[in-house]
Design a protein around this motif. Structure first.
Motif, short mmCIF file in Angstrom:
data_model
loop_
_atom_site.label_atom_id
_atom_site.label_comp_id
_atom_site.label_asym_id
_atom_site.label_seq_id
_atom_site.Cartn_x
_atom_site.Cartn_y
_atom_site.Cartn_z
N ARG A 380 7.38 -0.60 -11.49
CA ARG A 380 7.34 0.73 -12.11
C ARG A 380 7.46 1.84 -11.06
NH1 ARG A 380 1.50 0.66 -14.68
NH2 ARG A 380 2.64 1.90 -16.21
N MET A 381 7.32 1.51 -9.76
CA MET A 381 7.51 2.50 -8.70
C MET A 381 8.98 2.71 -8.38
SD MET A 381 4.41 1.11 -6.28
CE MET A 381 4.77 2.23 -4.93
N TYR A 382 9.83 1.78 -8.80
CA TYR A 382 11.25 1.81 -8.44
C TYR A 382 12.09 2.38 -9.58
CZ TYR A 382 10.32 -1.14 -4.38
OH TYR A 382 9.88 -1.63 -3.17
N GLY A 383 13.29 2.80 -9.22
CA GLY A 383 14.30 3.13 -10.21
C GLY A 383 14.31 4.55 -10.71
N TRP A 384 13.43 5.40 -10.22
CA TRP A 384 13.40 6.76 -10.75
C TRP A 384 14.62 7.58 -10.33
CZ3 TRP A 384 10.50 8.15 -14.66
CH2 TRP A 384 9.42 7.33 -14.99
N ASP A 385 15.30 7.12 -9.28
CA ASP A 385 16.57 7.77 -8.93
C ASP A 385 17.65 7.46 -9.95
OD1 ASP A 385 16.57 5.09 -8.22
OD2 ASP A 385 17.86 5.37 -6.48
N GLN A 386 17.43 6.44 -10.78
CA GLN A 386 18.34 6.15 -11.89
C GLN A 386 17.84 6.75 -13.21
OE1 GLN A 386 19.57 1.91 -12.04
NE2 GLN A 386 18.59 1.67 -10.04
N VAL A 387 16.54 6.75 -13.38
CA VAL A 387 15.97 7.26 -14.64
C VAL A 387 16.20 8.76 -14.78
CG1 VAL A 387 13.85 7.59 -15.98
CG2 VAL A 387 14.22 5.44 -14.72
N VAL A 388 15.89 9.50 -13.74
CA VAL A 388 15.92 10.97 -13.83
C VAL A 388 17.31 11.52 -14.15
CG1 VAL A 388 15.62 13.09 -12.47
CG2 VAL A 388 13.83 11.35 -12.48
N PRO A 389 18.39 11.07 -13.49
CA PRO A 389 19.71 11.60 -13.87
C PRO A 389 20.07 11.31 -15.33
CG PRO A 389 19.83 10.51 -11.74
CD PRO A 389 18.49 10.19 -12.31
N LYS A 390 19.68 10.14 -15.83
CA LYS A 390 19.96 9.81 -17.23
C LYS A 390 19.18 10.74 -18.16
CE LYS A 390 20.82 4.91 -16.24
NZ LYS A 390 22.24 4.85 -16.62
N VAL A 391 17.92 11.00 -17.83
CA VAL A 391 17.11 11.90 -18.65
C VAL A 391 17.71 13.30 -18.63
CG1 VAL A 391 14.86 13.07 -18.79
CG2 VAL A 391 14.97 10.60 -18.41
N GLU A 392 18.08 13.79 -17.46
CA GLU A 392 18.65 15.14 -17.36
C GLU A 392 19.97 15.23 -18.12
OE1 GLU A 392 16.88 16.66 -13.08
OE2 GLU A 392 18.71 15.45 -13.09
N ARG A 393 20.77 14.16 -18.07
CA ARG A 393 22.04 14.17 -18.80
C ARG A 393 21.81 14.24 -20.30
NH1 ARG A 393 24.65 9.86 -20.81
NH2 ARG A 393 23.48 8.42 -19.48
N HIS A 394 20.87 13.45 -20.81
CA HIS A 394 20.59 13.47 -22.25
C HIS A 394 20.01 14.82 -22.68
CE1 HIS A 394 21.63 9.39 -23.28
NE2 HIS A 394 20.86 8.88 -22.33
N LEU A 395 19.13 15.38 -21.88
CA LEU A 395 18.56 16.69 -22.21
C LEU A 395 19.66 17.74 -22.31
CD1 LEU A 395 15.36 16.77 -19.93
CD2 LEU A 395 15.40 16.62 -22.42
N ASP A 396 20.59 17.67 -21.37
CA ASP A 396 21.67 18.65 -21.35
C ASP A 396 22.64 18.45 -22.52
OD1 ASP A 396 23.19 20.82 -19.94
OD2 ASP A 396 24.70 19.23 -19.75
#
Length: 511
Positions: A380-396
């Motif tokens: 759960r400490m890994y992968g946030w460099d992948q999670v965050v761009p996906k979240v920002e893209r969906h929000l936008d």
């Protein structure tokens, strides 16, 4: 050191060059851990506290959060801004160790100081807990500093009842600040009281006002915690004394949590420290009042804290690292009575192995994956460099504003990596988000919901009219899938009563 000193303490000093080499290696590992390991879930959660300053918090007192908030304001949201407070407090801890070494071994202070630091850093838990910004890094520094000041004052008072009381008030202030950091500091406060009550040379303090005024100073430091708890139905105290345990008092024994506490405590502090843990309780004569009082204070703190944790472990989950103050005090006074150099080296070697494992696991890839073990907790400490761009893209793309996680820790990680404090925790489990009113988004609005294997998707579904899966993806490290994430669109929010949720999800023993 004179022969009489060695005979009395049974302590043999170790080669200076070897100690310096090992210390340099451990410090290099510590610097690497500071800069290169991933941000732990709870670190991100506590960082969020620093963005939303308050009197106190549900899980812990507020001082660490205040410090993290200040560091973030000065250095920004990055690994330096996050972990610099732990670097500063560790430097303070080193200074306190040096003060102890000078008083306990005035003719061999350098060697005894190096022994303390090397043994301290080779304890995997103390190594990590003074590197990451859980509350312990600050609590340990303040408690060790308070112990030194109390020991110094009590030793001077035993020899001269008219000694200056400034050190007593400094000790009381440090103890109060430690309590304002983590409730475990209370064990040191209780031990100070017991040392005074059980020592004939210190009981005259009870006839003077200063010991009571010092106690009031300690208590005054805790006023923010009391204010928060009074405003929130004593929720934090209730959590730590009752709600987090599976069994009520005297209801029975939870053998699983009891065994896990004993095993993990021995393993993660260092199995070879079990010998001095017994040895510090063994009766002996001390050459100075400072050593006598200091060891007595350490003994009582170790016995009271670990005895209570053993009892609580029989009721429910007690984490091994709650005993960190006991082990830190043990290490401070260990050079007085440690007889075997081999034991120190055995502790150092096993500690370095654990630390190397930790560096690999928390900086590069969870090592247990290579042995076919489940690495979800570390994953759960890994992968946030992948999670965050996906979240920002969906929000936008969707043109929505709100986003949250399905557990408080994932919500904290979202907040840290998105660098925003208005993140929601959609889980049923009570957390600080309850007290920020960040469990439900406004009625009728939409939100992104980020879910992982630890999350509470069922409760998240209750908060929206519809919950639609937008994307599922794996976090892959060196060919291993360490975790998966799902991103949902929650539409038409339907807020639910979290007080009712807390009742429905309460442990069965409390229904």
């Amino acid at each position: 050191m004179a022969n009489s000193d060695q005979t009395q303490g049974g302590y043999r000093f170790l080669p200076l060059n070897a100690l310096i080499f090992v210390l340099a290696l451990l410090l290099l590992c510590k610097l690497s851990f500071t800069l290169f390991t991933k941000v732990a879930a709870d670190e991100a959660y506590y960082w969020l506290w620093g963005q939303k300053l308050g009197w106190s918090y549900f899980d812990h007192p507020p001082l660490n959060a205040w410090v993290l908030g200040l560091s973030d304001q000065i250095f920004g949201t990055n690994i330096i801004g996050l972990r610099l407070p732990a670097v500063v407090t560790f430097a303070g801890t080193l200074y306190v160790m040096w003060l102890f070494a000078q008083r306990l071994f005035p003719t061999e202070s350098k060697n005894s100081f190096l022994i303390m630091v090397v043994v301290f850093l080779a304890s995997p838990t103390l190594f990590v807990w003074t590197t990451i910004v859980y509350h312990d890094h600050l609590m340990l520094f303040l408690c060790l500093a308070a112990t030194y000041c109390f020991t110094d004052y009590f030793a001077r008072f035993a020899e001269d009842r008219e000694t200056d009381v400034k050190r007593l008030y400094l000790a009381a202030l440090l103890l109060g600040l430690a309590g304002l950091t983590k409730y475990a500091a209370a064990f040191l406060g209780v031990s100070v009281a017991l040392v005074v009550l059980t020592s004939a040379s210190l009981r005259p303090l009870l006839l003077r006002p200063h010991i009571y005024l010092a106690g009031l100073l300690t208590f005054a430091c805790m006023i923010p915690v009391l204010i928060w708890n009074m405003q929130n139905d004593w929720a934090s105290f209730q959590l730590h004394l009752s709600d987090r345990y599976e069994l009520n008092a005297f209801e029975g024994i939870n053998a699983g949590t009891f065994a896990r506490y004993l095993f993990s405590t021995a393993l993660y502090f260092g199995v070879f420290l079990l010998i001095p843990l017994v040895g510090i309780i063994w009766p002996r004569r001390y050459q100075t009042s400072f050593a006598h009082v200091g060891v007595r204070l350490a003994q009582i703190t170790i016995l009271t804290s670990m005895a209570i944790f053993v009892v609580f472990a029989a009721r429910g989950t007690v984490h091994w690292y709650w005993s960190d103050l006991a082990y830190a005090l043990l290490i401070i006074f260990m050079p007085i009575f440690m007889r075997w150099a081999w034991l120190i080296w055995a502790h150092v070697v096993t500690g370095i192995v654990f630390i190397a494992y930790g560096l690999m696991t928390y900086a590069i890839v969870p090592v247990e994956l290579y042995f076919g073990q489940n690495g979800l907790e570390v994953g759960r400490m890994y992968g946030w460099d992948q999670v965050v761009p996906k979240v920002e893209r969906h929000l936008d793309q969707l043109g929505i504003e709100h986003v949250g996680g399905t557990l408080y820790v994932s919500a904290g990680q979202l907040a840290y990596y998105l660098d925003r404090a208005d993140i929601y925790d959609f889980a049923a489990k009570e957390s600080q988000f309850n007290y920020w009113d960040q469990k439900n988004i406004p009625a009728g609005e939409d939100a992104l919901v980020v879910h992982d294997p630890f999350g509470d998707l069922d409760t998240a579904k209750q908060r929206f009219e519809t919950l639609t899966l937008l994307e599922r993806f794996n976090i892959n490290l060196m060919g291993f899938d360490v975790l998966w994430y799902e991103i949902y669109l929650g539409e038409n929010a339907t807020p639910i009563d979290d007080e009712l949720i807390k009742v429905l999800y309460a442990p069965k023993s409390r229904l």
